[in-house]
Scaffold this motif. Sequence first.
Motif, short mmCIF file in Angstrom:
data_model
loop_
_atom_site.label_atom_id
_atom_site.label_comp_id
_atom_site.label_asym_id
_atom_site.label_seq_id
_atom_site.Cartn_x
_atom_site.Cartn_y
_atom_site.Cartn_z
N GLU A 155 0.84 -1.20 0.00
CA GLU A 155 0.00 0.00 0.00
C GLU A 155 0.87 1.25 0.00
N TYR A 156 1.93 1.22 0.82
CA TYR A 156 2.83 2.37 0.88
C TYR A 156 3.52 2.59 -0.47
N LYS A 157 4.04 1.51 -1.07
CA LYS A 157 4.74 1.65 -2.35
C LYS A 157 3.83 2.23 -3.42
N VAL A 169 0.01 10.52 -15.24
CA VAL A 169 -0.73 9.27 -15.20
C VAL A 169 0.28 8.11 -15.19
N VAL A 170 0.14 7.22 -14.21
CA VAL A 170 1.03 6.07 -14.08
C VAL A 170 0.24 4.81 -14.47
N SER A 171 0.76 4.07 -15.42
CA SER A 171 0.04 2.89 -15.92
C SER A 171 0.08 1.75 -14.89
N PRO A 172 -0.88 0.81 -14.97
CA PRO A 172 -0.84 -0.37 -14.09
C PRO A 172 0.47 -1.16 -14.24
N GLU A 173 1.02 -1.17 -15.46
CA GLU A 173 2.27 -1.90 -15.69
C GLU A 173 3.43 -1.28 -14.91
N LYS A 174 3.50 0.06 -14.91
CA LYS A 174 4.56 0.73 -14.16
C LYS A 174 4.37 0.55 -12.66
N LEU A 175 3.13 0.59 -12.22
CA LEU A 175 2.86 0.35 -10.79
C LEU A 175 3.25 -1.07 -10.41
N SER A 176 2.98 -2.02 -11.29
CA SER A 176 3.34 -3.40 -11.04
C SER A 176 4.85 -3.55 -10.90
N ASP A 177 5.60 -2.90 -11.81
CA ASP A 177 7.07 -2.94 -11.74
C ASP A 177 7.56 -2.33 -10.43
N TYR A 178 6.93 -1.23 -10.02
CA TYR A 178 7.35 -0.52 -8.81
C TYR A 178 7.09 -1.37 -7.57
N LEU A 179 5.96 -2.06 -7.56
CA LEU A 179 5.60 -2.87 -6.40
C LEU A 179 6.40 -4.16 -6.31
N ASN A 189 -5.87 -6.48 -10.72
CA ASN A 189 -6.87 -6.58 -9.65
C ASN A 189 -6.23 -6.51 -8.27
N SER A 190 -4.95 -6.92 -8.16
CA SER A 190 -4.23 -6.78 -6.89
C SER A 190 -3.93 -5.31 -6.60
N ILE A 191 -3.56 -4.57 -7.66
CA ILE A 191 -3.33 -3.13 -7.50
C ILE A 191 -4.61 -2.44 -7.04
N GLU A 192 -5.74 -2.82 -7.66
CA GLU A 192 -7.03 -2.26 -7.27
C GLU A 192 -7.35 -2.60 -5.82
N ALA A 193 -7.02 -3.83 -5.41
CA ALA A 193 -7.29 -4.24 -4.03
C ALA A 193 -6.45 -3.42 -3.04
N HIS A 194 -5.16 -3.23 -3.36
CA HIS A 194 -4.29 -2.41 -2.50
C HIS A 194 -4.81 -0.98 -2.42
N LEU A 195 -5.25 -0.46 -3.56
CA LEU A 195 -5.76 0.91 -3.59
C LEU A 195 -7.05 1.03 -2.78
N SER A 196 -7.89 0.01 -2.88
CA SER A 196 -9.15 0.02 -2.14
C SER A 196 -8.93 0.00 -0.63
N THR A 197 -8.01 -0.84 -0.17
CA THR A 197 -7.74 -0.89 1.28
C THR A 197 -7.06 0.38 1.77
N LEU A 209 -8.36 9.88 -0.15
CA LEU A 209 -7.07 9.73 -0.83
C LEU A 209 -7.11 10.47 -2.17
N PRO A 210 -6.11 11.32 -2.46
CA PRO A 210 -6.15 12.14 -3.69
C PRO A 210 -5.69 11.40 -4.94
N ILE A 211 -5.92 10.08 -4.99
CA ILE A 211 -5.53 9.28 -6.15
C ILE A 211 -6.76 9.03 -7.01
N LYS A 212 -6.66 9.38 -8.28
CA LYS A 212 -7.78 9.23 -9.20
C LYS A 212 -7.43 8.23 -10.30
N THR A 213 -8.48 7.71 -10.94
CA THR A 213 -8.30 6.75 -12.03
C THR A 213 -8.63 7.41 -13.36
N LYS A 214 -7.73 7.24 -14.33
CA LYS A 214 -8.01 7.66 -15.71
C LYS A 214 -8.28 6.39 -16.50
N ARG A 215 -9.56 6.11 -16.72
CA ARG A 215 -9.97 4.84 -17.28
C ARG A 215 -9.21 4.51 -18.58
#
Length: 224
Positions: A155-157, A169-179, A189-197, A209-215
């Motif tokens: 969650e912190y990462k 805008v950070v793509s799910p792929e870049k977030l996956s690499d970062y995590l 769906n794991s990224i979405e779960a971390h974001l939800s919690t 939380l000031p994080i928004k989604t750009k569909r």
Amino acid sequence: MKILIIEDSTSLRRSLKIGLSNLGFTVDDTGDGSEGLSMALAGDYSLLILDLMLPSVDGTAILKAIRKANKDLRVLILSARDLTEDKISGLLNGADDYLTKPFSFDELHVRLLCLMRRGSLNINDSKINIGVFSLDIHLKQLLCNGIDAHLTPNEYKLVECLFTNQGKVVSPEKLSDYLAGQYNAVAKNSIEAHLSTTRKKVRDIGHDLPIKTKRGFGYFVEKD
């Protein structure tokens, strides 16, 4: 922010370029001192990661030439030379920071953030402040009006990656690499779960939380 890497180790240079690009930086690199000096003097870079032991022109000569040219360029020396006199010499010759090899990428990232204090982000002593939120990169902690949100490491990462790329805008792929790192992956769906919690923990403190989604593209934090 544009970063130039002058490092003669091909594997290290490639690793740094991938890691920093995944964080949203624009990165150019070279392993040759003469080419690196030309790039540093001619290019519009904000930060230079500089090795000292380079072919054709060594790092100290590059540093002196940059300072003589009055380039507004922050310089982080990244060197295997770990003697105190080497560090003192590097700083006296105009470096802004000095990190010895081997090193942790997380520490390099924090040092770069410290050198970015004059940038668009409000960064102070490795803290990124956005509205009521304060991200402490040393303590790995998200505070909401001074209250710890008690995030898990993932969650912190996630928050760290998006806060340090505020306005992009950070793509799910870049977030996956970062995590998980470039050789592993985290499902969307794991990224979405971390974001939800994370949202729930922040909401429980009384904030959003000031994080928004750009569909279709990814996630972002709006600029203040």
